[in-house]
Scaffold this active site. Structure first.
Site, PDB file in Angstrom:
ATOM      1  N   ARG A 130     -24.029  22.793  77.983  1.00  0.00           N
ATOM      2  CA  ARG A 130     -23.112  23.597  76.961  1.00  0.00           C
ATOM      3  C   ARG A 130     -24.191  25.353  77.282  1.00  0.00           C
ATOM      4  O   ARG A 130     -25.478  25.273  76.645  1.00  0.00           O
ATOM      5  CB  ARG A 130     -22.935  23.918  76.354  1.00  0.00           C
ATOM      6  CG  ARG A 130     -21.264  23.575  76.104  1.00  0.00           C
ATOM      7  CD  ARG A 130     -20.239  23.028  74.966  1.00  0.00           C
ATOM      8  NE  ARG A 130     -19.278  24.768  75.153  1.00  0.00           N
ATOM      9  CZ  ARG A 130     -19.049  25.225  73.821  1.00  0.00           C
ATOM     10  NH1 ARG A 130     -19.805  25.739  73.411  1.00  0.00           N
ATOM     11  NH2 ARG A 130     -18.053  26.564  74.054  1.00  0.00           N
TER      12      ARG A 130
ATOM     13  N   GLU B 289     -24.496  29.009  67.871  1.00  0.00           N
ATOM     14  CA  GLU B 289     -23.980  29.201  67.150  1.00  0.00           C
ATOM     15  C   GLU B 289     -24.293  28.123  65.698  1.00  0.00           C
ATOM     16  O   GLU B 289     -23.923  27.778  64.821  1.00  0.00           O
ATOM     17  CB  GLU B 289     -22.109  29.327  67.196  1.00  0.00           C
ATOM     18  CG  GLU B 289     -21.895  30.591  68.022  1.00  0.00           C
ATOM     19  CD  GLU B 289     -20.656  30.438  68.457  1.00  0.00           C
ATOM     20  OE1 GLU B 289     -19.784  29.786  68.355  1.00  0.00           O
ATOM     21  OE2 GLU B 289     -20.178  31.639  68.433  1.00  0.00           O
TER      22      GLU B 289
ATOM     23  N   LYS C 208     -23.202  21.086  72.614  1.00  0.00           N
ATOM     24  CA  LYS C 208     -23.594  22.460  72.378  1.00  0.00           C
ATOM     25  C   LYS C 208     -25.108  22.922  71.628  1.00  0.00           C
ATOM     26  O   LYS C 208     -24.822  22.190  70.719  1.00  0.00           O
ATOM     27  CB  LYS C 208     -22.609  23.478  71.290  1.00  0.00           C
ATOM     28  CG  LYS C 208     -22.355  24.456  70.814  1.00  0.00           C
ATOM     29  CD  LYS C 208     -21.401  24.944  70.199  1.00  0.00           C
ATOM     30  CE  LYS C 208     -21.404  26.639  69.567  1.00  0.00           C
ATOM     31  NZ  LYS C 208     -19.852  26.622  68.764  1.00  0.00           N
TER      32      LYS C 208
ATOM     33  N   ASN D  42     -18.488  21.830  67.890  1.00  0.00           N
ATOM     34  CA  ASN D  42     -19.119  22.028  67.129  1.00  0.00           C
ATOM     35  C   ASN D  42     -19.090  20.569  66.371  1.00  0.00           C
ATOM     36  O   ASN D  42     -17.990  20.168  65.597  1.00  0.00           O
ATOM     37  CB  ASN D  42     -18.969  22.910  65.756  1.00  0.00           C
ATOM     38  CG  ASN D  42     -18.440  24.340  66.929  1.00  0.00           C
ATOM     39  OD1 ASN D  42     -19.918  24.329  67.758  1.00  0.00           O
ATOM     40  ND2 ASN D  42     -17.891  25.435  66.196  1.00  0.00           N
TER      41      ASN D  42
ATOM     42  N   GLU E 179      -7.171  30.965  72.543  1.00  0.00           N
ATOM     43  CA  GLU E 179      -8.165  32.180  70.704  1.00  0.00           C
ATOM     44  C   GLU E 179      -7.785  33.681  70.910  1.00  0.00           C
ATOM     45  O   GLU E 179      -7.225  34.072  70.123  1.00  0.00           O
ATOM     46  CB  GLU E 179      -9.313  31.589  71.157  1.00  0.00           C
ATOM     47  CG  GLU E 179     -10.664  32.469  69.934  1.00  0.00           C
ATOM     48  CD  GLU E 179     -11.833  31.868  69.885  1.00  0.00           C
ATOM     49  OE1 GLU E 179     -12.335  30.834  70.878  1.00  0.00           O
ATOM     50  OE2 GLU E 179     -12.317  32.167  69.195  1.00  0.00           O
TER      51      GLU E 179
ATOM     52  N   ASP F 253     -17.173  35.563  75.928  1.00  0.00           N
ATOM     53  CA  ASP F 253     -16.730  34.507  75.463  1.00  0.00           C
ATOM     54  C   ASP F 253     -15.260  35.213  75.361  1.00  0.00           C
ATOM     55  O   ASP F 253     -14.333  34.829  74.567  1.00  0.00           O
ATOM     56  CB  ASP F 253     -16.222  34.944  74.131  1.00  0.00           C
ATOM     57  CG  ASP F 253     -16.414  33.413  73.079  1.00  0.00           C
ATOM     58  OD1 ASP F 253     -16.239  32.362  74.167  1.00  0.00           O
ATOM     59  OD2 ASP F 253     -16.427  33.190  72.314  1.00  0.00           O
TER      60      ASP F 253
HETATM   61  C1  GCV Z   1     -16.236  25.699  69.174  1.00  0.00           C
HETATM   62  C2  GCV Z   1     -16.411  30.835  70.074  1.00  0.00           C
HETATM   63  C3  GCV Z   1     -15.334  30.496  69.334  1.00  0.00           C
HETATM   64  C4  GCV Z   1     -16.473  29.087  68.661  1.00  0.00           C
HETATM   65  C5  GCV Z   1     -16.196  27.811  69.476  1.00  0.00           C
HETATM   66  C6  GCV Z   1     -17.003  28.412  70.431  1.00  0.00           C
HETATM   67  C7  GCV Z   1     -17.807  27.857  71.314  1.00  0.00           C
HETATM   68  O1  GCV Z   1     -17.165  31.204  69.409  1.00  0.00           O
HETATM   69  O2  GCV Z   1     -14.641  31.335  68.815  1.00  0.00           O
HETATM   70  O3  GCV Z   1     -15.235  28.782  67.683  1.00  0.00           O
HETATM   71  O4  GCV Z   1     -16.768  26.538  68.471  1.00  0.00           O
HETATM   72  O5  GCV Z   1     -17.025  29.975  71.157  1.00  0.00           O
HETATM   73  O6  GCV Z   1     -17.332  27.805  72.032  1.00  0.00           O
HETATM   74  O7  GCV Z   1     -18.787  26.889  71.066  1.00  0.00           O
END
Ligand code: GCV
Length: 672
Positions: free
Chosen positions: A312, A279, A275, A196, A386, A358
């Site tokens: 990705r 999202e 990415k 991100n 996570e 995920d």
């Molecule tokens: C870096 C999930 C995580 C996000 C992460 C995302 C991704 O949604 O909660 O923090 O973002 O995966 O892999 O891009």
């Protein structure tokens, strides 16, 4: 701060404590007495320093460095006899006759580095390494989700070791120690900023490029190439262009110019991690372009310099309406990327998360593995925990990763396992590999929970050789970290090997996933994401739970696999039970193979999970006086936190399903 002040856990698996075993000691002392090193440059210096450091720490020996091979007890060099069958990164350890001296040979300095580390590892394990080794997987990479302000997205071990306050962290010696640690287990690529990518990080390919160059200089001698995550909108955000459309020549020129600037500072720059359209991140969809058009444009900018684009596949609709039963997030990556199979340039590699959702504690393997057959691909694993306890709870992830790697996709009939795909053996691929989202931060022990170091170690060892067993890796790690004490080995081994099952027991049943607190993702909240937009639904009502993902009456996800797997998941009878609720909807009163009803299974596994954490605490306590006191207390504290978490999960999940179903526990235990 000296390493000693940083505590025993700082050195991880490279703490060169004196070898006590007499035979191993003698062997080491003989082998490391006189060393002839035929490697120049910075990597050669790293090798020399490592050998001296090991000789000193392990055997209390100051090796003599000699220039003539005939005088040496150990010859380490590029271009020695016997290296013909080696890959670029492989090595060969052999005994020379009649002198009886040892030789570590390789085609490159990197191969030598790996050979030396492997040789030292085996000596410390009381084994004598002889023979040839090539890494199974070509790209063995870590992805850091670190931001320039020093925060780490999904980081559970302090702040970033690279960045702070918009620039580099003040103590870069830590980065050098990290590079050495990673080289010791064969990692050869690292991306140093979050996928991100925000405004500050976009500047890394612009005015802040010198900072990246400094990091690259630190990693280079250790054979590790540096990568950057980039924002697809960089031409707009950084370049001031009106568009980031990949087919626009201005945009193409802008990236080409950026690539030129990057390679003029960092000639061995690895490439970009992207990415896109995921999202809320920008991507080619904004301009009506597909992901092949998007990725290829970047690939053409990097291509002249040997760079690659790691693109990705984590692409899905994150604004779903929970009432929409047709859209299935699990299907999204396959639906997006399968039509593009064969359309990516040879220096693009698609990075695919292990599961279709995920990084949950239990998911099937992404059907893109085995689906894509004309595209470079690599596997993305999440080392940072996570959804698996956030390095507060113990969860050794290697057994889970082994399941992923061993999964047979049947893409070319039986024997088309994921481990062979990522090794580039099933399809013709220019690039293939494995990336792990790093679990490392500024905490003195690097990983928050000292036992989570085993996940970093295990990840890298599996990249080198996916055929190693989870137990063998754990045993190595324990001995290298805690020494040879048999009781210590036995206790920690059992804790590690059972930890995934225990975590699963007290958290989410039978593959359904989520049920976590939104946002930070720690602790239970059964409906936390149920009526949200992220596409992560368990669909529990008062009769049943689970998502029908069959081809027949469900979302059709099961049909994305090749026939033997598709059939296996399609049928309620043959679907592996641990994934039952991922693929099927089941009534609470339905019987599982154990003979228990589903609801009773939920209750029992949650009660068992808590009891198992209690047992783990007893086991750890039996090590008092046998492990470093600081580590002992630290792990004991983490286990107490884990117990609290497990109790909360048990009570929240059991109460939720009791209240939903109205069915009491057969054993009359306390459920609220
Ligand atoms: C870096 C999930 C995580 C996000 C992460 C995302 C991704 O949604 O909660 O923090 O973002 O995966 O892999 O891009």
């Amino acid at each position: 701060m000296t390493n000693a002040q940083k505590g025993r856990s700082y050195s991880c698996w490279l703490g060169y404590d004196p070898v006590e075993d007499a035979a191993a000691r003698e062997l080491g002392q003989v082998a490391l007495r006189k060393i002839c090193l035929q490697a120049d440059g910075a990597t050669g210096e790293c090798i020399a320093a490592e050998l001296k450091r090991a000789a000193q720490g392990l055997f209390d020996l100051e090796p003599e460095m000699v220039s003539r091979p005939s005088e040496a007890s150990l010859v380490v060099g590029v271009g020695l006899a016997g290296d013909q069958e080696l890959d670029e990164e492989g090595f060969l350890v052999q005994e020379l006759t009649p002198s009886g001296s040892l030789q570590i040979a390789a085609k490159t300095d990197r191969g030598l580095l790996y050979g030396v580390f492997a040789f030292l590892r085996e000596l410390r394990l009381g084994r004598f390494l002889l023979g040839k080794e090539n890494p199974a997987v070509p790209l063995r990479m870590l992805n850091h989700w670190d931001n320039l302000d020093g925060s780490v997205e999904r980081g559970y071990a302090g702040t970033s070791i690279f960045w702070d306050g918009g620039g580099l962290a003040s103590d870069l010696s830590r980065v050098a120690d990290y590079a050495r640690l990673l080289a010791s287990v064969g990692i050869n690529g690292i991306s140093v900023n979050n996928v991100n990518v925000h405004a500050d990080e976009t500047a890394l390919i612009g005015p802040k490029l010198p900072l990246v160059a400094r990091l690259a200089d630190i990693f280079r001698p250790w054979g590790i190439r540096i990568f950057l995550s980039v924002s697809y909108a960089s031409p707009v955000e950084l370049g001031g262009l009106p568009t980031a459309d990949p087919l626009d020549p201005q945009v193409q020129n802008w990236w080409a110019e950026r690539a030129r600037a990057i390679y003029s500072r960092i000639p061995d720059f690895g490439g970009f991690v992207v990415k896109a359209d995921s999202e809320h991140r920008p991507g080619p969809f904004t301009y009506g372009r597909d992901h092949a058009q998007g990725a290829n444009m970047l690939a053409r900018a990097l291509g002249p310099y040997g760079g690659i684009v790691v693109w990705r596949c984590f692409v899905y609709n994150c604004t779903q309406d929970w009432r929409d039963y047709k859209t299935d997030r699990a299907k999204a990556a396959y639906d997006t990327f399968m039509p593009l199979d064969g359309k990516f340039d040879s220096n693009v590699v698609l990075q695919i998360k292990n599961g279709p959702m995920d990084f949950q504690i239990r998911e099937p393997v992404s059907p893109l593995f085995g689906g894509l057959s004309h595209t470079n691909q690599m596997l993305e694993l999440q080392i940072t925990q996570e959804y698996t306890g956030q390095q507060r709870d113990l969860c050794y992830l290697v057994p889970m990763w082994k399941e992923v790697l061993d999964f047979d996709t049947f893409a070319r009939g039986q024997g088309s396992a994921v481990k062979d795909i990522v090794a580039g053996k099933v399809f013709s691929q220019t690039y293939s590999g494995i990336a792990g989202v790093a679990n490392v931060g500024s905490d003195p022990n690097w990983t928050g929970h000292t036992l989570a170091q085993a996940n970093l170690y295990g990840f890298a060892r599996l990249c080198w050789d996916p055929n190693l067993s989870a137990a063998a890796i754990a045993e190595e790690w324990i001995q290298l970290t805690f020494g040879p004490n048999a009781k210590v080995r036995e206790v920690i081994l059992e804790m590690l090997l059972r930890s995934r099952e225990i975590y699963e027991n007290y958290t989410v049943p039978l593959g359904i996933g989520w049920m976590v607190n939104p946002g930070h993702h720690y602790g239970p909240n059964v409906d936390g994401y149920e009526y949200d937009r992220w596409g992560t639904y368990h669909r529990a009502d008062c009769w049943a739970i689970g998502v029908d993902r069959t081809a027949k009456g469900g979302t059709g996800f099961a049909g994305q696999y090749h026939p033997p797997n598709a059939q296996m998941y399609e049928s309620r009878e043959t679907c592996p039970e641990e994934l039952l609720l991922f693929f099927h909807r089941a009534g609470y009163k339905e019987r599982l193979r154990s003979g228990k009803t589903l609801i009773q299974h939920i209750y029992d596994s949650h009660f068992a999970g808590v009891e198992q954490v209690e047992e783990m605490i007893d086991r750890w306590n039996s090590l008092a006086g046998l492990v470093d006191p600081e580590i002992f207390i630290h792990v004991a504290e983490r286990l107490q936190d884990q117990l609290k978490n497990a109790i909360e999960w048990r009570d929240v999940v059991n109460s939720y399903f009791y209240r939903k179903s109205g069915i009491p526990d057969e054993r009359g235990r306390t459920i609220y």
